[in-house]
Design an enzyme around this catalytic site. Structure first.
Site, PDB file in Angstrom:
ATOM      1  N   HIS A   1       4.859   4.529  12.229  1.00 30.71           N
ATOM      2  CA  HIS A   1       3.487   5.786  12.068  1.00 30.71           C
ATOM      3  C   HIS A   1       3.929   6.876  12.813  1.00 30.71           C
ATOM      4  O   HIS A   1       3.127   7.662  13.705  1.00 30.71           O
ATOM      5  CB  HIS A   1       2.289   4.938  12.825  1.00 30.71           C
TER       6      HIS A   1
ATOM      7  N   HIS B   1       0.837  -1.237  -0.108  1.00 35.76           N
ATOM      8  CA  HIS B   1      -0.137   0.088   0.103  1.00 35.76           C
ATOM      9  C   HIS B   1       0.777   1.044   0.076  1.00 35.76           C
ATOM     10  O   HIS B   1       2.090   1.195   0.580  1.00 35.76           O
ATOM     11  CB  HIS B   1      -0.921   0.000   1.125  1.00 35.76           C
TER      12      HIS B   1
ATOM     13  N   ASP C   1       6.126   2.033   6.193  1.00 29.32           N
ATOM     14  CA  ASP C   1       4.860   1.486   6.121  1.00 29.32           C
ATOM     15  C   ASP C   1       4.107   2.436   5.098  1.00 29.32           C
ATOM     16  O   ASP C   1       3.463   3.324   5.691  1.00 29.32           O
ATOM     17  CB  ASP C   1       4.135   1.579   7.558  1.00 29.32           C
TER      18      ASP C   1
ATOM     19  N   GLU D   1      -4.977   1.312   2.606  1.00 26.93           N
ATOM     20  CA  GLU D   1      -4.735   0.259   3.689  1.00 26.93           C
ATOM     21  C   GLU D   1      -4.697   0.913   5.140  1.00 26.93           C
ATOM     22  O   GLU D   1      -5.233   0.154   5.826  1.00 26.93           O
ATOM     23  CB  GLU D   1      -3.436  -0.421   3.568  1.00 26.93           C
ATOM     24  N   GLU D   2      -4.391   2.033   4.971  1.00 26.19           N
ATOM     25  CA  GLU D   2      -4.433   2.701   6.687  1.00 26.19           C
ATOM     26  C   GLU D   2      -5.827   3.113   6.942  1.00 26.19           C
ATOM     27  O   GLU D   2      -6.035   3.240   8.033  1.00 26.19           O
ATOM     28  CB  GLU D   2      -3.363   3.960   6.638  1.00 26.19           C
TER      29      GLU D   2
ATOM     30  N   GLU E   1       4.164  -5.778   4.459  1.00 28.51           N
ATOM     31  CA  GLU E   1       3.630  -5.022   5.409  1.00 28.51           C
ATOM     32  C   GLU E   1       4.910  -4.339   6.243  1.00 28.51           C
ATOM     33  O   GLU E   1       5.979  -4.926   5.983  1.00 28.51           O
ATOM     34  CB  GLU E   1       2.694  -5.576   6.277  1.00 28.51           C
TER      35      GLU E   1
END
EC number: 3.4.-.-
Length: 904
Positions: A354, A205, A217, A251-252, A278
């Site tokens: 994140h 993603h 990510d 995706e998030e 991932e």
């Protein structure tokens, strides 16, 4: 009279006299002959050894006999564990196995890094933002076009940009429903020139969470996939099956884009297996942490093809247990596509996952190279496999799989694992049963001593757990939680030493007051057998539950049992001397090395998670429990050294001193939990939402309106470390729950309200975003089955949350979302997560309320929150000013939102 029949008082009196007389008495040459040696087939654990009394010479005789030097034993075991830990660390740092590189057809990490840097230079890429929907998509299509131009004539490349709309429910985070509209997928199909009937899917993603560049990510995975696409498309080797590359853009938003692809795209029907890329950390090795369901051939494919394997069925069973609060697109393909797959993720350095620190420069080129080598090899293997077209025929059973220090993977069917496990159990039971069932005149009190020792061992483990939990609770209550977050060794020095010291203390007391008349060799035998028995019980329990992770217990039974057979003769003849210890530690090499390997993975994953696990779970209690469990495992086959050693006093004092000093330093605040160090930041995560709330009554009148900055800390320390830097954020502004509103009347982005119950509300001026949310009731009608159907329409920014609470006497029977059946979140309210791409029509949906009893306060309360996560709309002057006050060891993620509540 036999010693076993004497009273405890007589024993204490006799031994006391012996010890008083001991220094003046010369050691008796025939002390070992006081009791006959047991027969050789008794395993050295017969009752004769139990009756060897420490008489002539007392402790001096013991020291001259089999007693180990305490200093040598403690130092030797410590160095042994440190050496194994160093070996584990060395294997983890070896990201790629050096060899021939740069050959045509090889994965080129430099090219992948170039892709990565271009994607991350765009900035944060939230779904619906121009950065995600236009700039990133344009870059991907541009690079795919260049790859297509260079591709071999053997292959054909097709490209499709999909923008699906759909809805589904998921039980993640307590359960909620998701709705998406016009989100973006970039799909590439690489196939033989003549086409293909079957395909394997590779998924990444390109979107990111708000305010993070999302390098690990998941931009690095998309970069790897672009390079893999380039290599495969230029290859002179023909593929038998198609490879579909899905670059998904949502995706998030809790797995929306993968759902849109697998349920709506025409190519989805071709897919027989998938690989999902991932991240739960930044760089390092990518771990295979999920496979299947079932379909053991997929594991075999990875085992056969991967150049740098790193896989564990333990990680799979831990992740699928729900302990880790995370999920991936693997779930969507498994549950909605009924397709088997492999799930990989980077797991190192989850502290900056994140956050703004998730940048391209923190990902080592070797990490990219190893991931690319593995993905390329596995995809090529699957795309030329004979099994892929008929994969459903091979859908049977699970696999036990684990890598050995990243060198190779051992894999075998779980049913074979069960047979192996029960064979190991049989061998262990035969060994122990031989001792238990011997006539009493040959074994003496062995059976009694064994089960008493088992009780003592269990008590020592229980009391060590209680001890560390007491310390952890106290540390949490005085506000010093997470002191180890930036200094992991602090947790080992505080909780690890406490647990170890308590275990040693209990066994020392048992040796001193209960087993006072038993020889060292006898007790060493007994407690080795006890450890073997405990692991044997664990092996039977795990195997009976069908857990593939039972192989660990099998290792902890099989290797020690073999070690016992190899060292038995030497131990009988010479006791715990150098040769025995060398053989013993060599035999324990495999179980202890693998245990430390797994323990590293546990702490690498769980320690960062404890810094973002919410305000309700005391992280010190969790970490102390894990450390106590690790101490119990690692101490199990070393407990016998407590009984073989002459003394344990200095070891206990040293461990206690380290624990006490660390405890005092922790209580004084010497260890600050967070860090902004450029090389290794460990930030505190804080969410800031500048919001305006409006509450309406049943008649549509505004009954309350307020504005402020809603503050959420994602760890147990709350705002205690923030208040000294920002005095206005203190306990006096704690947010209060609106009892009559769903989810307490706050604009939750996701339904994590049960994890974060402490929040703060700082009054601030109203916000007026340029793209405000509009919500209205379109119609209210009575259905033929006597329910009330309410149809709503909403417009607004790319991310909105919708909340529902039914009143007493009413129930929500169905709605137009998901599969039609309403799914409650934790607490009984309903949560709907909505997002859209760059352009979207008004969101229209309906709910049906079954009214069992009409009440004056209405039948249902609904609320909608609009989250402005990108562009200038996410900012306000007050929000920027407050954000600038936060210290550099924090990561404040901030945006503007509005909240409106209605009663019907």
């Amino acid at each position: 009279m036999e010693w076993a029949s004497e009273s405890a008082a007589v024993r204490r009196h006799r031994v006391g006299g012996e010890r008083r007389d001991g220094p003046a008495a010369a050691p008796q040459p025939g002390r070992e002959a006081l009791a006959p040696e047991p027969p050789a087939d008794a395993g050295g654990g017969g009752g004769g050894a139990r009756t060897r009394k420490r008489s002539a010479g007392g402790d001096a005789s013991r020291g001259a006999g089999t007693g180990l030097s305490e200093a040598r034993a403690a130092l030797g075991l410590a160095l042994y564990l440190l050496a194994l830990r160093a070996l584990v660390q060395l294997s983890l740092q070896q990201l790629v196995l050096r060899g021939a590189a740069g050959r045509p057809g090889d994965f080129d990490a430099r090219q992948a890094r170039d892709y990565l840097e271009h994607i991350t230079s765009i900035g944060p890429r939230t779904t619906g933002s121009p950065e995600n929907e236009i700039l990133t998509v344009h870059y991907l299509l541009e690079q795919i076009k260049l790859i297509e131009v260079q591709s071999s004539s053997l292959h054909r490349i097709s490209v499709d940009v999909q923008r699906p709309t759909g809805s589904f429910s998921i039980d993640f985070l307590g359960g909620f429903t998701s709705y998406y509209d016009n989100i973006t997928n970039v799909v590439v199909k690489l196939e033989p020139r003549d086409g293909a009937q079957h395909a394997v899917l590779a998924n990444c993603h390109f979107d990111s969470v708000a305010n993070s560049p999302g390098a690990s990510d998941d931009a690095v995975s998309c970069s790897v996939m672009l390079e893999v696409l380039r290599v495969l498309s230029t290859s002179s080797e023909a593929l038998r099956h198609a490879v579909i590359f899905l670059f998904n853009g949502a995706e998030e938003n809790v797995l929306q884009a993968s759902h849109g692809f697998i349920t709506q795209h025409p190519w989805a029907s071709l897919i027989r297996a998938f690989i999902n890329l991932e991240a739960a950390g930044v760089g390092g090795k990518e771990l295979v942490f999920q496979t299947g369901p079932e379909n053991p051939w997929l594991v075999q494919a990875y085992v056969s093809a991967a150049k740098h394997p790193f896989a564990s069925v333990v990680a799979q069973e831990v992740f699928q247990s729900g302990i880790i609060p995370s999920d991936t697109d693997f779930r969507i393909y498994r549950d909605f596509g009924n397709i088997p797959g492999i799930d990989l993720a980077f797991i190192e350095n989850g502290y900056i996952y994140h956050t703004k620190y998730d940048t391209a420069d923190r990902i080592l080129t070797d990490s990219i190279q190893r991931a690319g080598d593995n993905i390329l090899a596995v995809l090529k293997y699957l795309a030329t496999s004979d099994v892929l077209p008929s994969s459903s025929k091979y859908r049977h059973g699970n696999m036990v799989f684990f890598d050995v220090l990243g060198l190779f993977v051992i894999a075998y069917p779980s049913r074979v694992g069960s047979i192996i496990n029960y064979m190991v159990v049989t061998a262990a039971v035969s060994y122990l049963g031989k001792k238990w069932l011997r006539p009493k005149q040959k074994t003496g009190n062995y059976t009694k001593d064994f089960f008493c020792g088992l009780g003592i061992t269990l008590v020592s483990w229980f009391t060590s757990l209680v001890t560390v939990l007491i310390i952890a609770v106290f540390v949490s209550l005085i506000g010093r939680s997470l002191s180890w977050y930036n200094h992991f060794y602090v947790s080992v020095c505080l909780y690890g030493t406490a647990a170890t010291a308590k275990i040693i203390l209990i066994h020392t007391l048992a040796k001193r007051f209960y087993y006072m008349n038993a020889s060292d060799r006898y007790l060493g035998e007994v407690f080795f057998d006890i450890s073997l028995f405990v692991h044997c019980v664990s092996l039977m329990a795990l195997t009976s539950q069908g857990l593939c992770s039972a192989f660990i217990s099998a290792v902890w039974v099989a290797f020690p049992l073999l070690t016992k057979f190899c060292t038995r003769k030497d131990f009988k003849q010479h006791g715990a001397q150098g040769k025995f210890i060398a053989l013993y530690l060599s035999g324990m090499f495999v179980p202890y090395l693998y245990a430390l390997y797994l323990i590293w993975a546990v702490f690498e994953m769980f320690t960062p998670i404890l810094g973002r696990s919410g305000t309700e779970i005391p992280p010190d209690v969790v970490l102390a429990s894990i450390l106590a469990g690790c101490t119990m495992i690692l101490s199990s086959y070393f407990i016998n050294f407590i009984y073989l050693a002459r003394s344990t006093k200095r070891t206990m004092l040293s461990l206690t001193l380290v624990c006490v000093v660390t405890f005092l330093l922790v209580c004084s605040g010497a260890f600050f939990p967070y860090s902004s160090h450029p090389a290794s930041p460990k930030p505190k995560r804080v969410f800031l939402q500048h919001m305006t709330r409006t509450f309406h009554d049943l008649d549509g009148n505004v009954v309350k309106r307020d504005s402020g900055i809603w503050i959420n800390g994602f760890d147990y320390t709350g705002m205690s470390h923030i208040t000294p830097h920002i005095p206005e954020i203190n306990e006096s502004i704690r947010a209060h729950c609106e009892e009559n509103a769903p989810l307490c009347g706050f604009p939750w982005y996701l339904p994590v309200h049960f994890l974060i119950r402490k929040n703060w509300y700082l009054p601030a001026p109203e916000v007026s975003p340029g793209n405000p949310a509009h919500f209205r009731l379109v119609s209210k009608e009575q259905t033929p089955w006597d329910s009330i159907k309410l149809t709503f329409e909403a417009t607004g920014p790319s991310h909105m949350s919708f909340y529902i609470r039914t009143h007493e006497g009413s129930t929500l029977s169905q709605w137009s979302l998901g599969n039609g059946t309403p799914v409650t979140s934790k607490g009984g309210d309903y949560f709907v997560f909505y997002s859209h791409g760059l352009q979207a029509s008004a969101w229209r949906f309906w709910i049906e309320v079954q009214v069992l009893e009409e009440r004056p306060e209405g039948m249902v309360t609904v609320a909608i929150a609009a989250h402005h996560l990108s562009g200038e709309e996410k900012r306000s002057s007050q929000l920027d000013a407050l954000k600038d006050k936060f210290p550099d060891w924090t990561f404040p993620s901030a945006w503007v939102c509005t909240y409106s509540l209605f009663v019907f």
